[in-house]
Scaffold this active site. Structure first.
Site, PDB file in Angstrom:
ATOM      1  N   GLY A  52      47.432  39.296  41.066  1.00 40.60           N
ATOM      2  CA  GLY A  52      46.818  40.617  41.170  1.00 40.60           C
ATOM      3  C   GLY A  52      46.139  40.830  42.502  1.00 40.60           C
ATOM      4  N   ALA A  53      46.824  40.491  43.593  1.00 39.45           N
ATOM      5  CA  ALA A  53      46.200  40.513  44.924  1.00 39.45           C
ATOM      6  C   ALA A  53      46.519  41.767  45.729  1.00 39.45           C
ATOM      7  CB  ALA A  53      46.630  39.277  45.713  1.00 39.45           C
ATOM      8  N   GLY A  56      41.690  45.595  45.319  1.00 43.34           N
ATOM      9  CA  GLY A  56      40.406  45.159  44.782  1.00 43.34           C
ATOM     10  C   GLY A  56      40.017  43.745  45.139  1.00 43.34           C
ATOM     11  N   LEU A  57      39.524  43.029  44.141  1.00 41.15           N
ATOM     12  CA  LEU A  57      39.008  41.678  44.353  1.00 41.15           C
ATOM     13  C   LEU A  57      40.094  40.724  44.836  1.00 41.15           C
ATOM     14  CD1 LEU A  57      36.869  41.449  41.090  1.00 41.15           C
ATOM     15  CD2 LEU A  57      35.994  41.732  43.413  1.00 41.15           C
ATOM     16  N   GLY A  58      41.280  40.807  44.250  1.00 37.13           N
ATOM     17  CA  GLY A  58      42.370  39.922  44.654  1.00 37.13           C
ATOM     18  C   GLY A  58      42.741  40.099  46.109  1.00 37.13           C
ATOM     19  N   SER A 182      34.600  38.063  32.910  1.00 36.45           N
ATOM     20  CA  SER A 182      33.644  39.164  33.017  1.00 36.45           C
ATOM     21  C   SER A 182      32.467  38.875  32.100  1.00 36.45           C
ATOM     22  CB  SER A 182      34.295  40.490  32.609  1.00 36.45           C
ATOM     23  OG  SER A 182      33.314  41.493  32.391  1.00 36.45           O
ATOM     24  N   TYR A 210      39.463  44.478  25.804  1.00 38.26           N
ATOM     25  CA  TYR A 210      39.149  43.891  27.112  1.00 38.26           C
ATOM     26  C   TYR A 210      38.141  42.751  26.959  1.00 38.26           C
ATOM     27  CZ  TYR A 210      37.295  43.551  31.874  1.00 38.26           C
ATOM     28  OH  TYR A 210      36.870  43.091  33.113  1.00 38.26           O
TER      29      TYR A 210
END
Length: 333
Positions: A52-53, A56-58, A182, A210
């Site tokens: 998931g790069a 965002g964070l990735g 999370s 989630y």
């Protein structure tokens, strides 16, 4: 009429004031405990895989690790988007060791195809960052494998990927597995390890789905760490904090997510700030031997009894093996 407008303006002013107080309070709380990754460790010669790069964070983690000299493999489901991001990272870091490969963690076929190709073409894997994640749609949705979509994307895909690649990770030691969870893993109602796919009860909604997947992330980390005892592989989970990423507006029909997104936009961490704990666990020298911990703001944080329940962790692991149909040749623990 003037009186009505005065009342409306007064109410509006009160609401704006309350919103302002909420934002100031939230920002103060977030930044009071915020810590950056202070490690200057080089990653030259290291191979890093980030799921998931493409945003965002990735994306930020991939950029940071590329800046440190790592060869970074961005495993993403949207190749066009990911390739643009990879080119951005190459230009901003001066590194030509950034590449993109196709991976959709919601599809077990995609995970197996990616992982088997990875094993054929790679001789080491120093850091595995399990970052890809979604908040599922408002209505119950199943994948091609008959898995609930949120659980498949956030947990099952990463569970299967890690199992298939685990022997390579161990052979590359000292190595690390970093699991992006999370704080929401603490807010689960009716969690049932025998019903991870939401087949036995009415759909609990995207919020609880989630949360359940994020609890699975922590429990998976605990059990994996147990299996990694005696190895030189660090394995830890983390919460990046409240960060304004795409996750808040990818599902326009989920109203609660949009509301939280507005609040986080004004009060939360930047993406660079949110990525700090992920980077810390991937590179910091002092974390080379930690295993089975849960982190926030670059330090170990307490969590719930449920998240620390090794009996529950074993149940989730065994049920996950069953649901992803983990094969004998894919077991490396």
């Amino acid at each position: 009429m003037a009186g009505i407008w005065s009342v409306l303006l007064y109410v509006f002013g009160v609401l704006v004031g309350l919103f302002g107080i909420l934002i100031i309070t939230a920002r103060t709380y977030i930044y009071w405990g915020f810590r950056e990754c202070n490690s200057k460790a080089s990653m030259k010669g290291k191979v890093v895989l980030v799921t998931g790069a493409s945003a965002g964070l990735g994306k930020e983690v991939a950029r940071d690790l590329a800046q440190r000299g790592a060869r970074v493999i961005m495993a993403c489901r949207n190749l066009a988007k990911a390739n643009k991001v990879a080119e951005e990272i190459r230009k901003s870091t001066g590194s030509d060791l950034v590449e993109v490969q196709l991976l959709d963690t919601s599809s077990m076929a995609s995970v197996r195809k990616f992982a088997n190709s990875f094993l054929k073409n790679e001789t080491r894997l120093d850091v595995l960052v399990l970052n890809a994640g979604i908040v599922g749609p408002a209505s119950l949705t199943y994948t091609e494998d008959d898995h609930e979509l949120t659980m498949a994307t956030n947990h099952f895909g990463h569970f299967l990927l890690t199992n298939i690649l685990l022997d390579l990770v161990k052979r590359s030691s000292p190595s690390r597995v970093v699991v992006v969870s999370s704080r929401n893993h603490q807010y689960t109602n009716g969690f049932d390890p025998d019903d991870l796919d939401n087949k036995k009860r009415p759909y609990i909604g995207s919020y609880q789905s989630y949360n359940h997947s994020k609890l699975c992330n922590v429990l998976f980390t605990k059990q994996l760490s147990h299996y990694l005892e005696g190895t030189d592989v660090a394995c830890n989970a983390l919460c990046p904090g409240s960060v304004m990423t795409e996750i808040f507006y990818k599902l326009p029909g989920v109203l609660w997510l949009q509301i939280i997104g507005v609040i986080v936009y004004f009060s939360g961490k930047t993406i660079a700030e949110g990525a700090q704990t992920i980077i810390h666990l991937a590179v910091a020298e002092e974390e080379a031997n930690t295993r089975g911990e849960y982190y926030e703001n670059c330090r170990v944080c307490p969590t719930t009894d449920q998240a620390n329940d090794m009996g529950l962790a074993k149940k989730v692991w065994e049920k996950s093996e069953e649901l992803v149909d983990l094969r004998a040749e894919e077991r490396h623990y």
